[in-house]
Motif scaffolding. Structure first.
Motif, PDB file in Angstrom:
ATOM      1  N   MET A   1      35.256  25.646  41.518  1.00  0.00           N
ATOM      2  CA  MET A   1      35.837  26.899  41.976  1.00  0.00           C
ATOM      3  C   MET A   1      37.328  26.764  42.176  1.00  0.00           C
ATOM      4  N   LEU A   2      38.030  27.732  41.674  1.00  0.00           N
ATOM      5  CA  LEU A   2      39.469  27.841  41.882  1.00  0.00           C
ATOM      6  C   LEU A   2      39.710  28.790  43.040  1.00  0.00           C
ATOM      7  N   ILE A   3      40.407  28.306  44.063  1.00  0.00           N
ATOM      8  CA  ILE A   3      40.727  29.133  45.217  1.00  0.00           C
ATOM      9  C   ILE A   3      42.201  29.506  45.162  1.00  0.00           C
ATOM     10  N   HIS A   4      42.489  30.797  45.108  1.00  0.00           N
ATOM     11  CA  HIS A   4      43.867  31.287  45.128  1.00  0.00           C
ATOM     12  C   HIS A   4      44.094  32.072  46.409  1.00  0.00           C
ATOM     13  N   VAL A   5      45.047  31.609  47.226  1.00  0.00           N
ATOM     14  CA  VAL A   5      45.422  32.318  48.451  1.00  0.00           C
ATOM     15  C   VAL A   5      46.768  32.982  48.182  1.00  0.00           C
ATOM     16  N   SER A   6      46.838  34.287  48.365  1.00  0.00           N
ATOM     17  CA  SER A   6      48.058  35.029  48.046  1.00  0.00           C
ATOM     18  C   SER A   6      49.236  34.541  48.873  1.00  0.00           C
ATOM     19  N   GLN A   7      50.433  34.764  48.348  1.00  0.00           N
ATOM     20  CA  GLN A   7      51.638  34.271  49.015  1.00  0.00           C
ATOM     21  C   GLN A   7      51.799  34.867  50.403  1.00  0.00           C
ATOM     22  N   ASP A   8      51.381  36.130  50.591  1.00  0.00           N
ATOM     23  CA  ASP A   8      51.494  36.740  51.919  1.00  0.00           C
ATOM     24  C   ASP A   8      50.262  36.478  52.782  1.00  0.00           C
TER      25      ASP A   8
ATOM     26  N   LEU B   1      43.050  26.574  31.053  1.00  0.00           N
ATOM     27  CA  LEU B   1      42.234  27.763  30.868  1.00  0.00           C
ATOM     28  C   LEU B   1      42.870  28.992  31.510  1.00  0.00           C
ATOM     29  N   THR B   2      43.518  28.793  32.669  1.00  0.00           N
ATOM     30  CA  THR B   2      44.027  29.921  33.461  1.00  0.00           C
ATOM     31  C   THR B   2      45.531  30.109  33.395  1.00  0.00           C
ATOM     32  N   GLY B   3      46.265  29.087  32.972  1.00  0.00           N
ATOM     33  CA  GLY B   3      47.719  29.173  32.973  1.00  0.00           C
ATOM     34  C   GLY B   3      48.334  28.997  34.341  1.00  0.00           C
ATOM     35  N   LEU B   4      47.561  28.507  35.311  1.00  0.00           N
ATOM     36  CA  LEU B   4      48.039  28.304  36.678  1.00  0.00           C
ATOM     37  C   LEU B   4      48.402  26.842  36.916  1.00  0.00           C
ATOM     38  N   SER B   5      49.269  26.612  37.880  1.00  0.00           N
ATOM     39  CA  SER B   5      49.545  25.260  38.356  1.00  0.00           C
ATOM     40  C   SER B   5      48.668  25.016  39.576  1.00  0.00           C
ATOM     41  N   ILE B   6      47.937  23.902  39.581  1.00  0.00           N
ATOM     42  CA  ILE B   6      46.990  23.606  40.670  1.00  0.00           C
ATOM     43  C   ILE B   6      47.354  22.256  41.292  1.00  0.00           C
ATOM     44  N   PRO B   7      48.125  22.249  42.372  1.00  0.00           N
ATOM     45  CA  PRO B   7      48.565  20.989  42.980  1.00  0.00           C
ATOM     46  C   PRO B   7      47.584  20.379  43.966  1.00  0.00           C
ATOM     47  N   TYR B   8      46.515  21.095  44.303  1.00  0.00           N
ATOM     48  CA  TYR B   8      45.569  20.603  45.304  1.00  0.00           C
ATOM     49  C   TYR B   8      44.144  20.640  44.758  1.00  0.00           C
TER      50      TYR B   8
ATOM     51  N   HIS C   1      41.731  37.119  30.297  1.00  0.00           N
ATOM     52  CA  HIS C   1      43.190  37.260  30.292  1.00  0.00           C
ATOM     53  C   HIS C   1      43.649  38.155  31.436  1.00  0.00           C
ATOM     54  N   THR C   2      42.929  39.247  31.667  1.00  0.00           N
ATOM     55  CA  THR C   2      43.271  40.154  32.769  1.00  0.00           C
ATOM     56  C   THR C   2      43.195  39.431  34.103  1.00  0.00           C
ATOM     57  N   LEU C   3      42.144  38.664  34.314  1.00  0.00           N
ATOM     58  CA  LEU C   3      41.996  37.919  35.568  1.00  0.00           C
ATOM     59  C   LEU C   3      43.078  36.855  35.685  1.00  0.00           C
ATOM     60  N   ASN C   4      43.334  36.123  34.612  1.00  0.00           N
ATOM     61  CA  ASN C   4      44.357  35.078  34.636  1.00  0.00           C
ATOM     62  C   ASN C   4      45.720  35.640  35.032  1.00  0.00           C
ATOM     63  N   VAL C   5      46.088  36.763  34.427  1.00  0.00           N
ATOM     64  CA  VAL C   5      47.386  37.374  34.717  1.00  0.00           C
ATOM     65  C   VAL C   5      47.461  37.836  36.171  1.00  0.00           C
ATOM     66  N   ALA C   6      46.374  38.387  36.682  1.00  0.00           N
ATOM     67  CA  ALA C   6      46.355  38.826  38.081  1.00  0.00           C
ATOM     68  C   ALA C   6      46.588  37.648  39.028  1.00  0.00           C
ATOM     69  N   LEU C   7      45.998  36.499  38.713  1.00  0.00           N
ATOM     70  CA  LEU C   7      46.203  35.303  39.534  1.00  0.00           C
ATOM     71  C   LEU C   7      47.610  34.752  39.353  1.00  0.00           C
ATOM     72  N   GLN C   8      48.098  34.727  38.124  1.00  0.00           N
ATOM     73  CA  GLN C   8      49.429  34.193  37.856  1.00  0.00           C
ATOM     74  C   GLN C   8      50.519  34.997  38.551  1.00  0.00           C
TER      75      GLN C   8
ATOM     76  N   LYS D   1      47.374  41.799  44.036  1.00  0.00           N
ATOM     77  CA  LYS D   1      46.274  42.172  44.920  1.00  0.00           C
ATOM     78  C   LYS D   1      45.229  42.917  44.092  1.00  0.00           C
ATOM     79  N   THR D   2      43.977  42.495  44.211  1.00  0.00           N
ATOM     80  CA  THR D   2      42.922  43.075  43.393  1.00  0.00           C
ATOM     81  C   THR D   2      41.726  43.489  44.247  1.00  0.00           C
ATOM     82  N   THR D   3      40.866  44.279  43.647  1.00  0.00           N
ATOM     83  CA  THR D   3      39.631  44.691  44.301  1.00  0.00           C
ATOM     84  C   THR D   3      38.501  44.667  43.290  1.00  0.00           C
TER      85      THR D   3
END
Length: 412
Positions: free
Chosen positions: A107-114, A170-177, A333-340, A344-346
């Motif tokens: 599982m990839l956990i993304h916590v928003s900047q705010d 796969l996601t185009g994200l940087s994952i340091p943890y 791609h839509t999900l990846n871009v939203a995370l990158q 804020k999504t619903t």
């Protein structure tokens, strides 16, 4: 290699139902440690990390920076990869013994900047993906890059770092943890809590795991909890995607109990929970520090469960193998871009897991009024209303739910 015990895989989905609560796989274990006061985290994490397994180094270029970076101030939000693993040897539903471990829960956990939203993305173990060249840190064996390989082989190829590299590609994200935990850690947490109450909508009868549960509520701990987490043949359509859905029922119930009144104020229980998680985890260098866990706690403290979204990475049937799935490229791609872009999504129009249903058994969308106050951390709103107007609905084909909704596991 394919699981010969199942003739084919089914990848349908159930309609979204109201009053859902679920938490994707191993994230419940981590949140159980960090959803407490910063002072408690500092004291408990410091003591537990002293006896925890050795940390691992990731190959990502910014890993050295992650050691000193403030996790609460990372531009674009914080990304953490949680890996649930167990060896294939002796598993209930294995037809043969296979050396090494598999990342059967990732599982990839993304916590928003705010710090107002958490998105947990679950990757199916049977997903066929490109895997980069990796070297196994224990054996020194090098594995060449593969354009298409089963996702859960990444851990055996190159350990935690290889899984991180695969998800980054796969996601185009940087994952340091990152953190690796066995099912035993979740089981010990259920024991520390005195059992976890799970709802079963339809009898579960699985001769592979020895799990036999009648419809109703059951308090599970120890080997029973382990069998519940591992059962595939006894839930939904018998697929791995159904097992993921059923695991969410257990882990959401675990989280509700952890965040209920009294649990987080009991230092003995907190210490047991922290020990159960951290002593069964191998953390990356950047995560293996009390200050990082304290920072993570501060990010999550007070976050409403209605702002915790749990989704399955978009997949489609593999035309070359009915027992496997491939990436749904357009939706992914839509999900990846939203995370990158830290958008804020619903999940207001999405459907949810195939091996769970709401406790009333009725269909429909999530209610706008409070339904599960026990699932909210102390001092937060219990509203399960939709995200703020600025939130963007994810495509309806992305399955998932928020942590403010409840589920029961469905047998077959």
């Amino acid at each position: 290699m394919p699981d010969a015990s199942r003739p084919f895989a089914r990848h349908g989905r159930l309609p979204r139902r109201r009053a859902w609560t679920t938490l994707l796989s191993i994230v419940a274990s981590t949140l159980a440690v960090v959803l407490i006061s910063g002072t408690s985290v500092a004291a408990i994490a410091g003591a537990q990390l002293a006896g925890a397994p050795t940390s691992v180094k990731l190959s990502t270029d910014d890993q050295s920076a992650a050691k000193t970076a403030d996790i609460t101030a990372i531009k674009g939000g914080a990304n953490i990869l949680l890996i649930g693993s167990d060896t294939r040897v002796g598993q209930f539903d294995a037809n043969e013994d296979v050396e090494g471990a598999r990342n059967d829960v990732t599982m990839l956990i993304h916590v928003s900047q705010d710090h107002t939203q958490l998105t947990a993305v679950s990757f199916p173990r049977d997903l066929m993906v490109p895997i980069p060249a990796c070297t196994n840190p224990e054996t020194g064996t090098s594995y060449p890059a593969a354009t298409s390989a089963q996702f859960n082989t990444a851990l055996g190829n190159g350990g935690v770092s290889c899984v991180v590299d695969t998800v980054e590609n796969l996601t185009g994200l940087s994952i340091p943890y990152a953190g690796l935990i066995t099912f035993d850690g979740v089981i010990e947490m259920s024991n520390a809590l005195g059992g976890v109450d799970v709802c079963v909508a339809k009898d579960i009868d699985d001769t592979y795991t020895g799990l036999h549960l009648t419809a109703g509520s059951h308090s599970l701990e120890g080997s029973d909890a382990l069998a519940f987490l591992r059962t595939r043949h006894g839930v939904g359509d018998g697929s791995d995607l159904a097992r993921i859905s059923s695991q969410q029922v257990f882990l959401s119930a675990l989280l509700r109990k952890v965040t209920s009144d009294g649990t987080l104020s009991n230092p003995i229980t907190l210490y047991k929970l922290a020990g159960a998680a951290l002593n069964n985890m191998v953390l990356s260098d950047g995560l293996n520090q009390p200050k990082t866990l304290v920072g993570l706690a501060s990010m999550l403290r007070g976050m409403s469960t209605s702002s915790m979204l749990f989704v399955q990475y978009p997949v489609a049937d593999d035309p070359d193998d009915s027992a496997r799935v491939i990436v749904d490229q357009t939706t992914a791609h839509t999900l990846n871009v939203a995370l990158q872009t830290d958008e804020k999504t619903t999940l207001s129009d999405s459907s949810t897991g195939r091996a769970s249903e709401d406790q009333s058994g009725s269909s429909g969308t999530a209610p706008s009024s409070a339904a599960t106050p026990s699932s909210e951390p102390t001092g937060t709103s219990t509203s399960t209303s939709a995200a703020s107007p600025s939130s963007t609905p994810l495509p309806s084909s992305i399955t998932g739910q928020s942590a403010a909704e409840e589920t029961c596991s469905v047998g077959n």
